[in-house]
Design an enzyme around this catalytic site. Structure first.
Site, short mmCIF file in Angstrom:
data_model
loop_
_atom_site.label_atom_id
_atom_site.label_comp_id
_atom_site.label_asym_id
_atom_site.label_seq_id
_atom_site.Cartn_x
_atom_site.Cartn_y
_atom_site.Cartn_z
CB SER A 5 -38.47 -54.88 -15.52
OG SER A 5 -39.38 -53.85 -15.77
CD GLN A 6 -32.93 -57.54 -19.83
OE1 GLN A 6 -33.48 -56.68 -20.52
NE2 GLN A 6 -31.74 -57.99 -20.08
#
EC number: 2.1.1.77
Length: 217
Positions: free
Chosen positions: A67-68
């Site tokens: 994920s970011q």
């Protein structure tokens, strides 16, 4: 064999990343410190090493992503993790999020449904620094009833609806953070279990996650 090094340059890029997500609205200094302490490039293929501290998601195989960092920080901040709490994470992926939770001194129980990703995580050298993470191969929708109840539950994939079994495995007063919605956009929810039959829901921002799937693969 891959050599894992954390250079001054990478530490500097990590500091810039922390400053970036702070400017985007993350205010929990413990969460920011955790992001700053963990070498994100360890969790990525060497092809992405030079851009590992960009604030964006990257593929990790099997149709999944790491994920970011802003998203990791956002979910972790909403979860309000306290030391020694039992936290169930649905979707181990690269184990980056699990390590952020462990850096906050939570006792982490994390489930991955993709066998290759589950096996891959076991080879991470960074994992040995976190004896407070336990890894499980299984169906996230089922949770881990044997180890329930949990203080917190964090779901790192898009659920079409709130999984009832995960709510059941929360303690009274426990919280779940989960993105709920369709394939393209989901709303981040924080669910607090107020009794055996009642929950309260809070709505937050929209995000885009890979779908939460049932079963094991």
């Amino acid at each position: 064999m891959r050599r894992y090094e954390d250079t001054y340059k990478q530490k500097g890029l990590r500091k810039q990343l922390v400053d970036n997500i702070r400017q985007k609205g993350i205010t929990d200094e413990n969460v920011l410190a955790a992001i700053g302490n963990i070498p994100r490039h360890y969790f990525l293929d060497t092809a992405f090493e030079s851009i590992a501290y960009d604030d964006r998601a990257f593929p990790i195989g099997e149709g999944q992503t790491i994920s970011q960092p802003y998203t990791v920080a956002y979910q972790t901040q909403l979860l309000e993790v306290k030391p020694y709490e039992k936290v169930l994470e649905i979707g181990t992926g690269s184990a980056y999020q699990a390590c952020v939770l462990a850096e906050l001194k939570a006792n982490v129980f994390t489930i991955e449904r993709q066998r290759r990703l589950f096996d891959q995580v076991k080879t991470l050298p960074f994992k040995s620094q976190y004896p407070n993470i336990r890894f499980f191969y299984g169906d996230g929708y089922e949770g881990l009833a044997t180890y329930a109840p949990f203080d917190k539950v964090l779901v790192t994939a898009a659920a079409p609806q709130i999984p009832e079994k995960l709510v059941q495995q929360l303690k009274i007063g426990g919280k779940m953070v989960i993105p709920v919605g369709g394939q393209d956009v989901q709303r981040m929810l924080r669910i607090t279990k107020v009794s055996d039959t009642e929950t309260e829901q809070e709505l937050f921002d929209n995000f885009s996650f890979v779908p939460m799937l049932a079963g094991r693969k």
